[in-house]
Each structure stands twice: as C-alpha cells, then as structure tokens.
Design a protein around this motif. Structure first.
Motif, mmCIF file in Angstrom:
data_model
loop_
_atom_site.group_PDB
_atom_site.id
_atom_site.type_symbol
_atom_site.label_atom_id
_atom_site.label_comp_id
_atom_site.label_asym_id
_atom_site.label_seq_id
_atom_site.Cartn_x
_atom_site.Cartn_y
_atom_site.Cartn_z
ATOM 1 N N ARG A 102 56.432 53.102 40.675
ATOM 2 C CA ARG A 102 55.375 53.877 40.003
ATOM 3 C C ARG A 102 54.795 53.115 38.818
ATOM 4 O O ARG A 102 55.521 52.524 38.024
ATOM 5 C CB ARG A 102 55.952 55.189 39.464
ATOM 6 N N ASN A 103 53.479 53.170 38.702
ATOM 7 C CA ASN A 103 52.749 52.610 37.557
ATOM 8 C C ASN A 103 52.947 51.105 37.356
ATOM 9 O O ASN A 103 52.695 50.579 36.279
ATOM 10 C CB ASN A 103 53.123 53.337 36.258
ATOM 11 N N THR A 104 53.435 50.446 38.373
ATOM 12 C CA THR A 104 53.514 48.976 38.287
ATOM 13 C C THR A 104 52.101 48.394 38.409
ATOM 14 O O THR A 104 51.283 48.891 39.176
ATOM 15 C CB THR A 104 54.442 48.439 39.399
ATOM 16 N N VAL A 105 51.858 47.359 37.611
ATOM 17 C CA VAL A 105 50.538 46.705 37.650
ATOM 18 C C VAL A 105 50.719 45.277 38.172
ATOM 19 O O VAL A 105 51.540 44.523 37.650
ATOM 20 C CB VAL A 105 49.913 46.663 36.240
ATOM 21 N N ILE A 106 49.977 44.947 39.207
ATOM 22 C CA ILE A 106 49.929 43.558 39.691
ATOM 23 C C ILE A 106 48.508 43.089 39.441
ATOM 24 O O ILE A 106 47.553 43.607 40.043
ATOM 25 C CB ILE A 106 50.309 43.480 41.186
ATOM 26 N N ASP A 107 48.367 42.148 38.515
ATOM 27 C CA ASP A 107 47.026 41.798 38.047
ATOM 28 C C ASP A 107 46.801 40.309 38.286
ATOM 29 O O ASP A 107 47.332 39.470 37.562
ATOM 30 C CB ASP A 107 46.947 42.122 36.546
ATOM 31 N N CYS A 108 46.037 39.988 39.311
ATOM 32 C CA CYS A 108 45.891 38.567 39.672
ATOM 33 C C CYS A 108 44.847 37.848 38.827
ATOM 34 O O CYS A 108 44.952 36.651 38.618
ATOM 35 C CB CYS A 108 45.549 38.445 41.151
ATOM 36 N N THR A 109 43.815 38.577 38.384
ATOM 37 C CA THR A 109 42.744 37.933 37.625
ATOM 38 C C THR A 109 42.388 38.785 36.422
ATOM 39 O O THR A 109 42.293 40.012 36.534
ATOM 40 C CB THR A 109 41.501 37.751 38.532
ATOM 41 N N GLY A 110 42.211 38.136 35.245
ATOM 42 C CA GLY A 110 41.784 38.865 34.063
ATOM 43 C C GLY A 110 40.281 38.799 33.892
ATOM 44 O O GLY A 110 39.601 39.817 33.793
ATOM 45 N N LEU A 112 36.489 36.977 35.259
ATOM 46 C CA LEU A 112 35.908 36.401 36.481
ATOM 47 C C LEU A 112 35.662 34.902 36.371
ATOM 48 O O LEU A 112 35.564 34.202 37.383
ATOM 49 C CB LEU A 112 34.595 37.117 36.821
ATOM 50 N N ARG A 113 35.562 34.368 35.132
ATOM 51 C CA ARG A 113 35.305 32.919 35.026
ATOM 52 C C ARG A 113 36.582 32.107 35.251
ATOM 53 O O ARG A 113 36.543 30.886 35.305
ATOM 54 C CB ARG A 113 34.662 32.576 33.686
ATOM 55 N N GLN A 114 37.723 32.787 35.363
ATOM 56 C CA GLN A 114 38.983 32.078 35.626
ATOM 57 C C GLN A 114 39.853 32.882 36.578
ATOM 58 O O GLN A 114 40.742 33.627 36.155
ATOM 59 C CB GLN A 114 39.751 31.882 34.315
ATOM 60 N N LEU A 115 39.587 32.736 37.867
ATOM 61 C CA LEU A 115 40.347 33.520 38.840
ATOM 62 C C LEU A 115 41.809 33.099 38.846
ATOM 63 O O LEU A 115 42.141 31.934 38.631
ATOM 64 C CB LEU A 115 39.790 33.310 40.252
ATOM 65 N N GLY A 116 42.678 34.054 39.140
ATOM 66 C CA GLY A 116 44.098 33.743 39.293
ATOM 67 C C GLY A 116 44.342 32.969 40.581
ATOM 68 O O GLY A 116 43.449 32.874 41.435
ATOM 69 N N GLU A 117 45.560 32.402 40.726
ATOM 70 C CA GLU A 117 45.859 31.566 41.898
ATOM 71 C C GLU A 117 46.323 32.404 43.091
ATOM 72 O O GLU A 117 45.555 32.694 43.972
ATOM 73 C CB GLU A 117 46.951 30.538 41.554
ATOM 74 N N SER A 118 47.608 32.806 43.098
ATOM 75 C CA SER A 118 48.147 33.481 44.285
ATOM 76 C C SER A 118 49.456 34.180 43.941
ATOM 77 O O SER A 118 50.137 33.811 42.976
ATOM 78 C CB SER A 118 48.425 32.456 45.387
ATOM 79 N N LEU A 119 49.780 35.171 44.759
ATOM 80 C CA LEU A 119 51.077 35.857 44.623
ATOM 81 C C LEU A 119 51.747 35.886 45.983
ATOM 82 O O LEU A 119 51.128 36.279 46.985
ATOM 83 C CB LEU A 119 50.861 37.301 44.128
ATOM 84 N N SER A 120 53.019 35.454 46.018
ATOM 85 C CA SER A 120 53.773 35.513 47.260
ATOM 86 C C SER A 120 55.108 36.204 46.985
ATOM 87 O O SER A 120 55.879 35.764 46.122
ATOM 88 C CB SER A 120 53.958 34.081 47.763
ATOM 89 N N VAL A 121 55.339 37.302 47.676
ATOM 90 C CA VAL A 121 56.556 38.107 47.468
ATOM 91 C C VAL A 121 57.325 38.128 48.786
ATOM 92 O O VAL A 121 56.753 38.446 49.839
ATOM 93 C CB VAL A 121 56.166 39.552 47.045
ATOM 94 N N CYS A 131 56.535 47.857 36.072
ATOM 95 C CA CYS A 131 56.524 46.383 35.940
ATOM 96 C C CYS A 131 55.078 45.892 35.753
ATOM 97 O O CYS A 131 54.120 46.554 36.148
ATOM 98 C CB CYS A 131 57.112 45.729 37.192
ATOM 99 N N PHE A 132 54.957 44.719 35.131
ATOM 100 C CA PHE A 132 53.633 44.088 34.992
ATOM 101 C C PHE A 132 53.731 42.659 35.522
ATOM 102 O O PHE A 132 54.476 41.835 34.970
ATOM 103 C CB PHE A 132 53.177 44.060 33.522
ATOM 104 N N ILE A 133 53.017 42.384 36.592
ATOM 105 C CA ILE A 133 53.031 41.037 37.182
ATOM 106 C C ILE A 133 51.670 40.408 36.906
ATOM 107 O O ILE A 133 50.679 40.704 37.590
ATOM 108 C CB ILE A 133 53.296 41.101 38.713
ATOM 109 N N GLY A 134 51.619 39.575 35.860
ATOM 110 C CA GLY A 134 50.358 38.923 35.483
ATOM 111 C C GLY A 134 50.289 37.597 36.201
ATOM 112 O O GLY A 134 50.933 36.623 35.791
ATOM 113 N N VAL A 135 49.512 37.532 37.289
ATOM 114 C CA VAL A 135 49.557 36.343 38.142
ATOM 115 C C VAL A 135 48.898 35.140 37.467
ATOM 116 O O VAL A 135 49.561 34.196 37.112
ATOM 117 C CB VAL A 135 48.962 36.647 39.531
#
Ligand SMILES: CC(=O)SCCNC(=O)CCNC(=O)[C@H](O)C(C)(C)COP(=O)(O)OP(=O)(O)OC[C@H]1O[C@@H](n2cnc3c(N)ncnc32)[C@H](O)[C@@H]1OP(=O)(O)O
Ligand SMILES: O=C(O)C1=N[C@H](C(=O)O)CCC1
Length: 238
Positions: A102-110, A112-121, A131-135
């Motif tokens: 519940r309420n976990t945040v998975i945030d790949c990009t903050g 738009l000028r710097q997109l995040g890379e990738s998440l592999s689980v 939990c907060f997963i800042g990719v």
C-alpha cells in the motif's frame, strides 16, 4: 477447506503456501473477495501493459503512468494507493509473484529533461507499505528479496560543488543501485546511489547505506557498516 485453499495457493505461487490454522473462514472469504476485485481491476488495466504473463491484481486508488513501459510475470499484486510512474528509457520489468505494498511509490522519472533509466525486479519480491523506489539511474533487484515498510532507494545524486549555480541546475550523477537475491531490507532503510548489495545480505532497520554491502552480511547504522555475517553463529558452533 483450508487445505484445499493451501493447495490452490501453492499451485498458483509455485512454492509451498500453507495457511495458518487460526485463520477464520469469514476472514479468508474477505481476503478472497478483495483479491477477486483486484483481479478484475488488474485484468482491465493490465491491457495497457507492454506485456503480462498471467494474472495482475490491482487495488483501489492505484495510479500507473506510462503503463506501456511495464512488463510483468504472473501474479503481480499492486496494493491500494500505490503509484507507479513507469516513464523511463528502458522500461520496467517485474518478475512473477511480485507484491507492491500500500502507498508504495515507484518513480522512474522526476523531470522530463532527464528521464530515468530502468527498473528490473526479480521473482517473488515483496515491497511492504510505503516504500519509495526512486529509479533515475537503473535499479536492479534480485529474486526473493523483501523490503520492510518505508524503505527508500535513491538512484541519483545532485552535483552541488558550484556555489554560484543553483543545485537543481548543476546536473546529476547516476550510478544505479543493485540489490541481490534473497536480501532482507529492514524498515525505513535508505539505499543511496551507486550501492551494490550482495546476495543474501540483511540491512538493519533505519540504516543509511552509502557503500557496497557484501553478500550474507548484516549491515546497519548511519552510515551502514557490516555488523556480522549470516551463518557465522552456526559456523562457530561447528
Ligand atoms: C517484509 C518485512 O521486512 S516487514 C518487517 C520489518 N522488520 C524490520 O525492519 C526489522 C529489521 N531488523 C533489524 O533491524 C534487526 O535488528 C537485525 C535483523 C538487523 C538484527 O537482528 P539480530 O540478528 O537479532 O541481531 P541483534 O539484535 O543481536 O543485534 C546485533 C547487533 O546489531 C545492532 N543492531 C541491531 N539492529 C540494529 C539497527 N537497526 N541499527 C543499528 N544497529 C542495530 C545491535 O545493537 C547489536 O549490536 P551489539 O552487538 O553491539 O550489541
Ligand atoms: O514477509 C514477506 O514476504 C513480505 N511481507 C511484507 C508485509 O508483511 O507487508 C510485504 C513484502 C513481503
């Protein structure tokens, strides 16, 4: 009844799953009622995923951005209020039997000028609530790893040396985070960019991990240090 349900769940998960005797039938019905509603939502919303290999279960008030970047194995469970922003360069992959609390945040990009890379689980990974997963840089998590409540991962650092330029305009460094298989990350631990945590490691509650942790180590504190190694008591007894 409990035995039949245990058999069903073991088959579904592909590993032994024995319900405890004390669970009451009405509570079990409540859980299955909720799972059915999650399954219905997951079936509908899962069409937007890039790929899904089986059932997806989605709770209430779940937000998913850029679902077309998500691929998942069977039995992905996303609990109420979780928020996934899958906008990133190389996509988000969840293995089978992954649960997102519940309420976990998975945030790949903050921004738009710097997109995040990738998440592999990997397979059979569980994130407790909050939990907060800042990719940002890539984040990789191995099979059977579990996360206590409110763990946070931050796969990026801001450059801050120049006093004449706002920190937010000085750029970022992204090394990525790797967490091995069969790790247990305790409640409220914070894992910083560039960290590699080896297979079988345990991170104590509240730790701030800013250096690599070897496999099977139990590490804790701020900054985290190895406190002992798993299995060392048994080795001493032998
Ligand atoms: C999916 C889920 O995870 S939900 C449940 C979430 N639960 C948690 O987050 C609990 C996490 N557990 C911990 O942090 C535990 O303290 C563990 C696993 C790190 C260690 O537990 P044990 O193996 O029983 O070790 P023990 O309690 O004997 O502590 C060993 C040493 O580490 C220290 N220590 C234990 N926990 C911590 C901590 N969180 N931070 C700093 N030091 C710690 C102890 O003080 C002790 O130090 P000492 O030898 O100088 O006295
Ligand atoms: O024990 C587990 O496995 C997990 N437990 C968490 C919880 O109790 O919320 C979720 C992650 C996996």
């Amino acid at each position: 009844m409990r035995k039949a349900v245990s058999r069903f769940l073991s088959k579904l998960k592909g590993e032994p799953y024995i319900l405890q005797d004390c669970i009451q039938l009405k509570d079990l019905c409540g859980v299955f009622g909720e799972r059915f509603r999650q399954l219905t939502r997951g079936w509908l919303r899962g069409f937007a995923f890039h790929r899904r290999d089986g059932a997806v279960l989605i709770g209430k008030h779940v937000k998913i951005k850029c679902a077309g970047n998500i691929s998942c194995g069977k039995n992905l469970l996303i609990e109420d209020g979780a928020c996934i922003n899958a906008l990133c360069r190389q996509g988000v992959i969840f293995g089978r039997n992954v649960s997102i609390g519940r309420n976990t945040v998975i945030d790949c990009t903050g921004v738009l000028r710097q997109l995040g890379e990738s998440l592999s689980v990997g397979n059979c990974v569980g994130f407790s609530p909050g939990c907060f997963i800042g990719v940002r840089g890539s984040v990789r998590i191995g099979d059977n790893t579990i996360f206590g409540p409110m763990v946070s991962l931050h796969a990026e650092n801001h450059v801050y040396e120049d006093l004449a330029v706002p920190i937010r305009l000085q750029g970022v460094v992204r090394k990525g985070i790797e967490i091995g298989s069969d790790c247990w990350i305790g409640a409220k631990a914070t894992i910083l960019d560039g960290v590699r945590i080896g297979d079988g490691a345990v991170i104590a509650a509240g730790a701030v991990v800013n250096r690599d942790v070897p496999g099977r180590a139990v590490a804790g504190g701020v900054p985290a240090k190895v406190m002992k190694y798993r299995g060392s008591r048994k080795e001493k007894e032998l």
